[in-house]
Write a protein that holds these residues in place. Sequence first.
Motif, short mmCIF file in Angstrom:
data_model
loop_
_atom_site.label_atom_id
_atom_site.label_comp_id
_atom_site.label_asym_id
_atom_site.label_seq_id
_atom_site.Cartn_x
_atom_site.Cartn_y
_atom_site.Cartn_z
N MET A 1 -4.28 51.83 98.83
CA MET A 1 -3.47 50.58 98.85
C MET A 1 -4.03 49.61 97.49
SD MET A 1 -3.34 47.40 101.61
CE MET A 1 -2.68 46.01 101.15
N ARG A 2 -5.42 49.61 97.29
CA ARG A 2 -5.83 48.95 96.10
C ARG A 2 -5.16 49.14 94.98
NH1 ARG A 2 -12.06 48.52 94.00
NH2 ARG A 2 -11.59 46.99 92.32
N ASN A 3 -5.30 50.45 94.34
CA ASN A 3 -4.64 50.89 93.42
C ASN A 3 -3.01 50.45 93.10
OD1 ASN A 3 -7.01 51.92 92.36
ND2 ASN A 3 -6.84 53.93 92.69
N LEU A 4 -2.47 51.02 94.24
CA LEU A 4 -1.04 50.47 94.51
C LEU A 4 -0.51 49.17 94.05
CD1 LEU A 4 1.75 51.58 94.93
CD2 LEU A 4 1.43 51.17 97.39
N LEU A 5 -1.41 48.15 94.85
CA LEU A 5 -1.25 46.75 94.64
C LEU A 5 -1.29 46.37 93.19
CD1 LEU A 5 -2.72 45.14 97.68
CD2 LEU A 5 -0.42 45.01 96.94
N ASP A 7 -1.65 48.03 90.47
CA ASP A 7 -0.81 48.81 89.39
C ASP A 7 0.69 47.83 89.55
OD1 ASP A 7 -2.63 50.31 88.82
OD2 ASP A 7 -1.82 52.23 89.89
N GLN A 8 1.18 47.66 90.96
CA GLN A 8 2.59 47.03 91.11
C GLN A 8 2.53 45.62 90.36
OE1 GLN A 8 4.28 47.49 94.67
NE2 GLN A 8 6.37 46.73 94.06
N GLU A 11 2.46 45.77 86.55
CA GLU A 11 3.64 46.42 86.09
C GLU A 11 4.92 45.50 86.26
OE1 GLU A 11 5.88 49.18 83.97
OE2 GLU A 11 3.82 49.00 84.25
N ASP A 12 4.89 45.00 87.37
CA ASP A 12 6.27 44.54 87.83
C ASP A 12 5.94 42.66 87.86
OD1 ASP A 12 7.40 46.82 88.05
OD2 ASP A 12 7.27 46.93 90.07
N ALA A 15 4.43 42.30 93.98
CA ALA A 15 4.31 43.52 95.11
C ALA A 15 4.52 42.88 96.29
CB ALA A 15 2.95 44.25 94.86
N ILE A 17 3.92 43.66 100.58
CA ILE A 17 3.01 44.26 101.65
C ILE A 17 3.78 43.85 102.89
CG2 ILE A 17 0.69 44.26 102.65
CD1 ILE A 17 -0.51 42.64 100.50
N GLN A 123 -9.13 43.34 96.34
CA GLN A 123 -8.32 44.51 95.42
C GLN A 123 -7.84 44.16 94.17
OE1 GLN A 123 -5.52 45.65 98.42
NE2 GLN A 123 -7.03 46.17 99.91
#
Length: 287
Positions: A1-5, A7-8, A11-12, A15, A17, A123
């Motif tokens: 979850m940490r990397n996903l949050l 990164d998103q 990037e965007d 995010a 949740i 995170q």
Amino acid sequence: MRNLLIDQVREDGFAVIDDFLTPDEVKELLHVGQNLHKEAPKEERKVFTANAGGKSAQSKEQYFLESADKVRYFFEEGAIGENGELLVDPAISLNKVGHALHTEHPAFSAITCANRVKEVCWQLGFRRPAVAQSMYIFKNPGVGGEVKPHQDATYLYTEPSTTVGFWIPLEDATLQNGCLHFIKGSHRSGVHRRWIRNQDKSSDELLVYDRPAPLYPQSNFIPVPVKAGSCVLIHSQVVHRSDANKSERSRHAYTFHVIETVDCDYSKENWLQPTEEHPFPVLYERD
């Protein structure tokens, strides 16, 4: 979850949740929010409109400026008559309530200071996060107005840019009732405009924009409908907006903003300023 949050958001600029709140928490906050109009003082019915000018606008702006450590009530355009009388049903009269629900109201404080909020901040790399402000936004059916394209950094500016919004719908946010729309990646283009305390003491306006509003093509925005109890993380520089609520369903939401307090300067030009008696509450301190 940490990397996903991480990164998103990087990037965007935002995010989502899912299931950030439990159904019972959503039900409780929604119940509290639906009854906030009963607590609004009748002698202080304010419709806040920036850049209106004149003594009336100054009074409204002062009411707004002094809300950093208070719970204050802001009404919809057209909800209040010339003599302060309500022109609509009280239950749909409010636009928002802010800006210290996170310290002055137990139900909102419990969510804002919850471990899951601290975990998200951890995170995202916060070392000493503090909550700058909070709002309950109503977006009531038929009267909930449009929120024009903007960046949160326009209003809560820090150097470097660290502000992150936690936007939590308490009812499903749909295309029909005014879900958020974002320009993906727009957070990488800097801060386009700032809303600051007016340095001109002779002016009727206490708050001013430092430059004209930029133009954002509508085709650049993507809608982000989300379920009640979700949490949308919003980078301070990502451009976002929401349409007017033209449906028959409300779109209540609770939102708050977190800033970094280590190696980060919170602008003294921002409309919202902490006081010595009420500094921004810190969520944790990282070693």
